[in-house]
Design a protein around this motif. Sequence first.
Motif, PDB file in Angstrom:
ATOM      1  N   PHE A 501       0.835  -1.199   0.000  1.00  0.00           N
ATOM      2  CA  PHE A 501       0.000   0.000   0.000  1.00  0.00           C
ATOM      3  C   PHE A 501       0.872   1.253   0.000  1.00  0.00           C
ATOM      4  O   PHE A 501       0.605   2.209  -0.733  1.00  0.00           O
ATOM      5  N   ARG A 502       1.936   1.274   0.828  1.00  0.00           N
ATOM      6  CA  ARG A 502       2.834   2.437   0.862  1.00  0.00           C
ATOM      7  C   ARG A 502       3.565   2.597  -0.472  1.00  0.00           C
ATOM      8  O   ARG A 502       3.790   3.727  -0.935  1.00  0.00           O
ATOM      9  N   ILE A 503       3.930   1.478  -1.091  1.00  0.00           N
ATOM     10  CA  ILE A 503       4.581   1.555  -2.411  1.00  0.00           C
ATOM     11  C   ILE A 503       3.623   2.150  -3.429  1.00  0.00           C
ATOM     12  O   ILE A 503       4.004   2.987  -4.262  1.00  0.00           O
ATOM     13  N   LEU A 504       2.349   1.731  -3.375  1.00  0.00           N
ATOM     14  CA  LEU A 504       1.353   2.291  -4.275  1.00  0.00           C
ATOM     15  C   LEU A 504       1.181   3.783  -4.030  1.00  0.00           C
ATOM     16  O   LEU A 504       1.120   4.570  -4.991  1.00  0.00           O
ATOM     17  N   GLN A 505       1.127   4.191  -2.762  1.00  0.00           N
ATOM     18  CA  GLN A 505       0.994   5.611  -2.434  1.00  0.00           C
ATOM     19  C   GLN A 505       2.193   6.399  -2.987  1.00  0.00           C
ATOM     20  O   GLN A 505       2.021   7.465  -3.593  1.00  0.00           O
ATOM     21  N   GLU A 506       3.409   5.881  -2.799  1.00  0.00           N
ATOM     22  CA  GLU A 506       4.615   6.578  -3.268  1.00  0.00           C
ATOM     23  C   GLU A 506       4.628   6.661  -4.789  1.00  0.00           C
ATOM     24  O   GLU A 506       4.973   7.691  -5.370  1.00  0.00           O
ATOM     25  N   SER A 507       4.221   5.577  -5.451  1.00  0.00           N
ATOM     26  CA  SER A 507       4.201   5.570  -6.920  1.00  0.00           C
ATOM     27  C   SER A 507       3.186   6.568  -7.448  1.00  0.00           C
ATOM     28  O   SER A 507       3.479   7.320  -8.395  1.00  0.00           O
ATOM     29  N   GLY A 557      13.265   4.446  -1.399  1.00  0.00           N
ATOM     30  CA  GLY A 557      12.395   3.924  -0.345  1.00  0.00           C
ATOM     31  C   GLY A 557      11.600   2.731  -0.816  1.00  0.00           C
ATOM     32  O   GLY A 557      11.403   1.759  -0.065  1.00  0.00           O
ATOM     33  N   ILE A 558      11.121   2.785  -2.077  1.00  0.00           N
ATOM     34  CA  ILE A 558      10.370   1.649  -2.616  1.00  0.00           C
ATOM     35  C   ILE A 558      11.244   0.398  -2.653  1.00  0.00           C
ATOM     36  O   ILE A 558      10.834  -0.694  -2.241  1.00  0.00           O
ATOM     37  N   GLU A 559      12.484   0.529  -3.152  1.00  0.00           N
ATOM     38  CA  GLU A 559      13.380  -0.615  -3.242  1.00  0.00           C
ATOM     39  C   GLU A 559      13.694  -1.182  -1.864  1.00  0.00           C
ATOM     40  O   GLU A 559      13.732  -2.405  -1.668  1.00  0.00           O
ATOM     41  N   GLU A 560      13.934  -0.297  -0.903  1.00  0.00           N
ATOM     42  CA  GLU A 560      14.277  -0.761   0.431  1.00  0.00           C
ATOM     43  C   GLU A 560      13.091  -1.462   1.096  1.00  0.00           C
ATOM     44  O   GLU A 560      13.255  -2.466   1.793  1.00  0.00           O
ATOM     45  N   CYS A 569      12.399  -5.501  -6.871  1.00  0.00           N
ATOM     46  CA  CYS A 569      11.788  -4.304  -7.439  1.00  0.00           C
ATOM     47  C   CYS A 569      12.472  -3.990  -8.757  1.00  0.00           C
ATOM     48  O   CYS A 569      13.706  -3.894  -8.816  1.00  0.00           O
ATOM     49  N   ILE A 570      11.663  -3.847  -9.821  1.00  0.00           N
ATOM     50  CA  ILE A 570      12.205  -3.516 -11.145  1.00  0.00           C
ATOM     51  C   ILE A 570      11.501  -2.262 -11.635  1.00  0.00           C
ATOM     52  O   ILE A 570      10.269  -2.232 -11.751  1.00  0.00           O
ATOM     53  N   ILE A 571      12.312  -1.224 -11.922  1.00  0.00           N
ATOM     54  CA  ILE A 571      11.778   0.048 -12.389  1.00  0.00           C
ATOM     55  C   ILE A 571      12.284   0.266 -13.805  1.00  0.00           C
ATOM     56  O   ILE A 571      13.496   0.323 -14.040  1.00  0.00           O
ATOM     57  N   THR A 572      11.374   0.360 -14.763  1.00  0.00           N
ATOM     58  CA  THR A 572      11.743   0.585 -16.159  1.00  0.00           C
ATOM     59  C   THR A 572      11.097   1.873 -16.638  1.00  0.00           C
ATOM     60  O   THR A 572       9.981   2.208 -16.249  1.00  0.00           O
ATOM     61  N   SER A 573      11.854   2.573 -17.499  1.00  0.00           N
ATOM     62  CA  SER A 573      11.348   3.844 -18.002  1.00  0.00           C
ATOM     63  C   SER A 573      12.099   4.217 -19.251  1.00  0.00           C
ATOM     64  O   SER A 573      13.187   3.690 -19.531  1.00  0.00           O
ATOM     65  N   HIS A 582       7.533  -2.396 -10.918  1.00  0.00           N
ATOM     66  CA  HIS A 582       7.063  -3.764 -10.696  1.00  0.00           C
ATOM     67  C   HIS A 582       7.735  -4.299  -9.435  1.00  0.00           C
ATOM     68  O   HIS A 582       8.974  -4.332  -9.347  1.00  0.00           O
ATOM     69  N   VAL A 583       6.937  -4.717  -8.461  1.00  0.00           N
ATOM     70  CA  VAL A 583       7.465  -5.281  -7.221  1.00  0.00           C
ATOM     71  C   VAL A 583       6.908  -6.686  -7.079  1.00  0.00           C
ATOM     72  O   VAL A 583       5.782  -6.988  -7.477  1.00  0.00           O
ATOM     73  N   SER A 584       7.733  -7.554  -6.505  1.00  0.00           N
ATOM     74  CA  SER A 584       7.348  -8.951  -6.290  1.00  0.00           C
ATOM     75  C   SER A 584       7.796  -9.355  -4.900  1.00  0.00           C
ATOM     76  O   SER A 584       8.981  -9.176  -4.555  1.00  0.00           O
ATOM     77  N   ILE A 585       6.858  -9.899  -4.104  1.00  0.00           N
ATOM     78  CA  ILE A 585       7.139 -10.291  -2.721  1.00  0.00           C
ATOM     79  C   ILE A 585       6.836 -11.777  -2.591  1.00  0.00           C
ATOM     80  O   ILE A 585       5.808 -12.259  -3.105  1.00  0.00           O
ATOM     81  N   PRO A 586       7.730 -12.554  -1.934  1.00  0.00           N
ATOM     82  CA  PRO A 586       7.461 -13.989  -1.770  1.00  0.00           C
ATOM     83  C   PRO A 586       6.102 -14.236  -1.118  1.00  0.00           C
ATOM     84  O   PRO A 586       5.707 -13.570  -0.156  1.00  0.00           O
ATOM     85  N   ALA A 587       5.372 -15.225  -1.624  1.00  0.00           N
ATOM     86  CA  ALA A 587       4.048 -15.539  -1.092  1.00  0.00           C
ATOM     87  C   ALA A 587       4.124 -16.252   0.248  1.00  0.00           C
ATOM     88  O   ALA A 587       3.191 -16.167   1.067  1.00  0.00           O
TER      89      ALA A 587
END
Length: 610
Positions: A501-507, A557-560, A569-573, A582-587
């Motif tokens: 949620f915080r990553i979404l807010q920052e993005s 902050g997002i990467e950390e 975390c992969i940021i492309t531009s 794109h962020v991926s967290i172990p399930a």
Amino acid sequence: MGIKAKWVTKINAIKPGSWLSALLSLSVGVGLHVSTIQAIENDAQTRFDYLARNLQSTLDARFKTYADVLRGTASLFLTTDQVTREAFGRYVAGLDLPHHFPGVESVNFAHYFLDAERDRFEAQMLRNIDGRGRRATIMPAGRRAEYTVLTFVEPGAAWVDRIGVDLHTKRDGALLLAQSRDTGEVVTSGAPVRTGAVVTGLTIRLPVYRPAMPTQDVTQRRAAYLGSVGIGFSVERLAYGVLDNMPKNATRLVISRMSPTREHDGSPGPSRRMVYFDNRPGTAPDERAEFRALLPVGFGGSDLDIDFTVRKRALYSTLDSALPWVAMLGGTIGTALLSALFQTLSSSRRRAIGLAEEMTGELRASEAKLKKTNDNLRRLAAHAESIKESERKRIAREIHDDLGQNLLALRIEVDLLASRTSVCHPKLHARARWMLEQIDATIKSVRQIINDLRPHVLDLGLTAAVDWQITEFQRRTGVACELVSHNHDLHVSDRCATTLFRILQESLTNVSRHARATKVRVELAVDPESIAMTVSDNGIGLTKAGGQKPGSFGLVGIEERVKILGGKCIITSGPHLGTTVHVSIPAANNLLSVAHVAAPAAPDPAFSQL
């Protein structure tokens, strides 16, 4: 004893590498010395071979000249059927032998006839042989089937006594004359020219045929055979001048030939070498100190051999004598310098390697410490983030439970007051209504603060929280937003939900501040291994320094946050291509449940391009 021990200590202190360098330098010097000597000797051998070939060609050329004299003399008998003694003498005098052919001792003609013609021959050809009435006889005496008798010999004064000699009686003379008659070639007669008991030269002979008679085959040549012309030449004069350009007192030239011998009973005996010329007789040969060449010269059945030797030292120059020692000294010193340079470089390399290894060890230790520090900082940051989120949650709960309840109770009382004063106290009623509006604004503000601290919608699931957040973002900014959840309602751990949620807010904050985007697309996906969220926009993209501005920690902050949970975390531009986070967290330990919901309405086609 003390001095001796001191020197022994110094010798023992010398490193093995120094001994090897000294041995190598000495070996190279000796090798160069030997190879230089060999090269100089090879060069001298080459010069000697040139001298030997030049000597051989010179002697061959002189033999050819003698053969030309023979052919010229033979041509005299082709001009007339009867060549007189006077005509032969004038012809030889015209050759001017002392000036043009200094090696020629005599020119002669031997007449061939059978025994039936002997008397007529003696009567015609052997009378008045010296111009003063002197007669000659055929020697040796006795009758033979055929004769080859010397008829003309010039210069006559020196060789008049040779007139009348029958060459058929000479050793192997008849065979050589027959060979010359049948082949028409020049032969060496085998009869040496002697002055007293000393052999001074040889004779060569050429057959003479009667003019106007064919000589195409052996039978015709035998029928046309008239006799043989010959010349006697001095071997010493033949070699005259060829040694002028040779090293004096170091050159020896021996001209000889193998001559057949006969036993007392007339049978052939072993051949023996007869020496005709030796410029240094009695000199002992030294094969190690001399160059030697054995070469044939001449022509005919009995060619001559030349034994040509030159002392090696005579072909060396002054520089050649010193060059091997110079090469040895230069090779030794050069190798020693190169060896010293190599040892210096090797020692420097070893020291550099040691220093590099030491620095590498220090760098590895520093890297390990830095890694440990980073791990500690990441754990500290995770702990601080956890404490911060816990504190936010506690403050939000306390505000909701305490301040919210008090504001609600206050609103109820003010609302009662406003309703009771609406008729009898208009001013008080207006005042109460104003207070009621202020309380409502305060309650709204409190709710916003609570949502900023910890949205209660997170308790309803990650999908609901994300949907609520993008709806609020779209309401505030007017940017079109789309949520793609693949009909999944995700319920994850509180820590994972808060992080995403915080990553979404920052993005979304970055999109509103920097992207200049008109569309945003948020995708939630789940698989057995991971929970993924992708935020894409169609804005201007990141600059080269994006995320690295001083005081800017949004992307960092997002990467950390993702690394704290062990995710990626992969940021492309790209310029004018938008930005994708794109962020991926172990399930594992993060995914609680996945509920399937009905498919929403079809999205705006414009979002398919994000």
